[in-house]
Design a protein around this motif. Sequence first.
Motif, PDB file in Angstrom:
ATOM      1  N   PHE A  19       0.484  23.703   9.233  1.00 63.01           N
ATOM      2  CA  PHE A  19       1.500  24.677   9.602  1.00 63.01           C
ATOM      3  C   PHE A  19       1.468  25.850   8.633  1.00 63.01           C
ATOM      4  O   PHE A  19       1.161  25.691   7.447  1.00 63.01           O
ATOM      5  CB  PHE A  19       2.889  24.034   9.572  1.00 63.01           C
ATOM      6  N   VAL A  20       1.797  27.031   9.143  1.00 63.50           N
ATOM      7  CA  VAL A  20       1.890  28.244   8.331  1.00 63.50           C
ATOM      8  C   VAL A  20       3.340  28.698   8.345  1.00 63.50           C
ATOM      9  O   VAL A  20       3.872  29.061   9.406  1.00 63.50           O
ATOM     10  CB  VAL A  20       0.973  29.358   8.873  1.00 63.50           C
ATOM     11  N   LEU A  21       3.986  28.654   7.193  1.00 61.99           N
ATOM     12  CA  LEU A  21       5.404  28.995   7.093  1.00 61.99           C
ATOM     13  C   LEU A  21       5.560  30.463   6.720  1.00 61.99           C
ATOM     14  O   LEU A  21       5.021  30.932   5.725  1.00 61.99           O
ATOM     15  CB  LEU A  21       6.074  28.113   6.033  1.00 61.99           C
ATOM     16  N   THR A  22       6.316  31.202   7.546  1.00 64.41           N
ATOM     17  CA  THR A  22       6.670  32.585   7.242  1.00 64.41           C
ATOM     18  C   THR A  22       8.190  32.685   7.161  1.00 64.41           C
ATOM     19  O   THR A  22       8.897  32.109   7.983  1.00 64.41           O
ATOM     20  CB  THR A  22       6.140  33.547   8.323  1.00 64.41           C
ATOM     21  N   VAL A  23       8.684  33.427   6.172  1.00 68.28           N
ATOM     22  CA  VAL A  23      10.121  33.495   5.888  1.00 68.28           C
ATOM     23  C   VAL A  23      10.566  34.942   5.903  1.00 68.28           C
ATOM     24  O   VAL A  23       9.881  35.827   5.373  1.00 68.28           O
ATOM     25  CB  VAL A  23      10.445  32.842   4.527  1.00 68.28           C
ATOM     26  N   GLN A  24      11.709  35.175   6.493  1.00 65.83           N
ATOM     27  CA  GLN A  24      12.289  36.516   6.531  1.00 65.83           C
ATOM     28  C   GLN A  24      13.786  36.409   6.303  1.00 65.83           C
ATOM     29  O   GLN A  24      14.489  35.657   6.996  1.00 65.83           O
ATOM     30  CB  GLN A  24      12.014  37.193   7.884  1.00 65.83           C
ATOM     31  N   GLY A  25      14.300  37.152   5.328  1.00 67.08           N
ATOM     32  CA  GLY A  25      15.733  37.161   5.052  1.00 67.08           C
ATOM     33  C   GLY A  25      16.127  36.084   4.059  1.00 67.08           C
ATOM     34  O   GLY A  25      15.303  35.343   3.526  1.00 67.08           O
ATOM     35  N   ALA A  26      17.409  36.021   3.801  1.00 72.32           N
ATOM     36  CA  ALA A  26      17.999  35.059   2.869  1.00 72.32           C
ATOM     37  C   ALA A  26      19.526  35.179   3.011  1.00 72.32           C
ATOM     38  O   ALA A  26      20.022  36.196   3.531  1.00 72.32           O
ATOM     39  CB  ALA A  26      17.573  35.336   1.429  1.00 72.32           C
ATOM     40  N   PRO A  27      20.299  34.183   2.594  1.00 70.93           N
ATOM     41  CA  PRO A  27      19.912  32.890   2.026  1.00 70.93           C
ATOM     42  C   PRO A  27      19.643  31.873   3.137  1.00 70.93           C
ATOM     43  O   PRO A  27      19.753  32.196   4.320  1.00 70.93           O
ATOM     44  CB  PRO A  27      21.137  32.515   1.209  1.00 70.93           C
ATOM     45  N   VAL A  46       5.310  28.438  11.719  1.00 74.19           N
ATOM     46  CA  VAL A  46       6.695  28.033  11.493  1.00 74.19           C
ATOM     47  C   VAL A  46       7.437  29.247  10.953  1.00 74.19           C
ATOM     48  O   VAL A  46       7.131  29.742   9.860  1.00 74.19           O
ATOM     49  CB  VAL A  46       6.802  26.861  10.492  1.00 74.19           C
ATOM     50  N   ARG A  47       8.380  29.760  11.726  1.00 73.48           N
ATOM     51  CA  ARG A  47       9.128  30.955  11.338  1.00 73.48           C
ATOM     52  C   ARG A  47      10.544  30.578  10.922  1.00 73.48           C
ATOM     53  O   ARG A  47      11.245  29.872  11.645  1.00 73.48           O
ATOM     54  CB  ARG A  47       9.197  31.943  12.496  1.00 73.48           C
ATOM     55  N   LEU A  48      10.959  31.055   9.769  1.00 75.30           N
ATOM     56  CA  LEU A  48      12.317  30.830   9.283  1.00 75.30           C
ATOM     57  C   LEU A  48      12.940  32.178   8.951  1.00 75.30           C
ATOM     58  O   LEU A  48      12.367  32.962   8.190  1.00 75.30           O
ATOM     59  CB  LEU A  48      12.299  29.943   8.036  1.00 75.30           C
ATOM     60  N   SER A  49      14.094  32.447   9.542  1.00 73.66           N
ATOM     61  CA  SER A  49      14.767  33.724   9.305  1.00 73.66           C
ATOM     62  C   SER A  49      16.261  33.492   9.134  1.00 73.66           C
ATOM     63  O   SER A  49      16.795  32.428   9.509  1.00 73.66           O
ATOM     64  CB  SER A  49      14.516  34.700  10.461  1.00 73.66           C
ATOM     65  N   SER A  50      16.932  34.479   8.555  1.00 71.21           N
ATOM     66  CA  SER A  50      18.363  34.365   8.285  1.00 71.21           C
ATOM     67  C   SER A  50      19.027  35.720   8.462  1.00 71.21           C
ATOM     68  O   SER A  50      18.462  36.752   8.083  1.00 71.21           O
ATOM     69  CB  SER A  50      18.600  33.855   6.858  1.00 71.21           C
ATOM     70  N   ASP A  51      20.246  35.689   9.045  1.00 76.24           N
ATOM     71  CA  ASP A  51      21.057  36.906   9.108  1.00 76.24           C
ATOM     72  C   ASP A  51      22.332  36.739   8.285  1.00 76.24           C
ATOM     73  O   ASP A  51      23.332  37.393   8.544  1.00 76.24           O
ATOM     74  CB  ASP A  51      21.400  37.241  10.569  1.00 76.24           C
ATOM     75  N   ARG A  52      22.276  35.820   7.311  1.00 77.09           N
ATOM     76  CA  ARG A  52      23.378  35.502   6.392  1.00 77.09           C
ATOM     77  C   ARG A  52      24.503  34.708   7.057  1.00 77.09           C
ATOM     78  O   ARG A  52      25.473  34.363   6.399  1.00 77.09           O
ATOM     79  CB  ARG A  52      23.947  36.777   5.738  1.00 77.09           C
ATOM     80  N   GLU A  53      24.355  34.404   8.322  1.00 78.98           N
ATOM     81  CA  GLU A  53      25.320  33.540   9.009  1.00 78.98           C
ATOM     82  C   GLU A  53      24.634  32.359   9.695  1.00 78.98           C
ATOM     83  O   GLU A  53      25.166  31.254   9.718  1.00 78.98           O
ATOM     84  CB  GLU A  53      26.114  34.342  10.050  1.00 78.98           C
ATOM     85  N   ILE A  54      23.455  32.618  10.255  1.00 78.67           N
ATOM     86  CA  ILE A  54      22.706  31.608  10.990  1.00 78.67           C
ATOM     87  C   ILE A  54      21.279  31.549  10.464  1.00 78.67           C
ATOM     88  O   ILE A  54      20.640  32.585  10.262  1.00 78.67           O
ATOM     89  CB  ILE A  54      22.681  31.903  12.501  1.00 78.67           C
TER      90      ILE A  54
END
Length: 273
Positions: free
Chosen positions: A143-151, A184-192
Amino acid sequence: SGEWRIDGAPRFEPSTGRFLGYFLRLQRPQTEEGLEAGQGDSPADLMRQTLHELRTPVNAIQGFAEIIQQQLFGPVPNTYRALAAGIAVDAAKLLAGFDEIDRLTRLEAGALELDEGTSDLHAVLADTVKRLDGVLRERQAGFVLTVQGAPFTVAIAEGEAALIAWRLLAGLAGSLSPGERAEVRLSSDREIARLEIEMPWSLVEVATAGEDRPVVSAGMFSRAFTLRLAEAEVRAAGGSFTISREWLRVRLPLVKLRNESDDTTLASAVRAS
């Protein structure tokens, strides 16, 4: 006194066949309240009772196997010890499977809550991807994990979050083809927190009849069961779980950090003053 229901069966003398009368059974007729109370246990309760009945003999088998393997009652030939060790391992796998069925049943019935706590979903996923890479490296898959945003802090204990991540990724890892790297994409809008996992090619396309056995297993049951258990855990955490033809998507609410709450309160106080 009162109302009775009478069931009767005729009785006859065995030698002559002479009629002797009726053998009667009397019982009170059930009221509507009694019918409701006597409807029996729910499907979840029945499943848990069945699992209890299954665990009892398996526990006994495991115990006797360990006694033989450890020679607690005296010397045992090595051949028997090896067989007993295998039986003990198989029994342990069965008990672990029963625990998973019990967990799924209780989660879907709303009778079980996940352990309280918080965890960093990004760190948990990164660790799971790393563990699976060690298994899938020989096939050049993973798997290739890409992350956008936080927390990415979610209201799930770290152990529970690790279990969910393992079920999701390991449940699909066994279907990865040699050389396939799923995103594998992981993102956040500070609520979800939004997690998207690309479905393996073999699941998107029609699987061949001679499909190899998965190299990674998330449990003793099928991939469908593993993902269903993961879905129940995600929903118990207040999230959502959907699967389309090409993507598995999970949404989890984020924990509102205390400093963010304090900053909001302070800003409101400044505006009010």
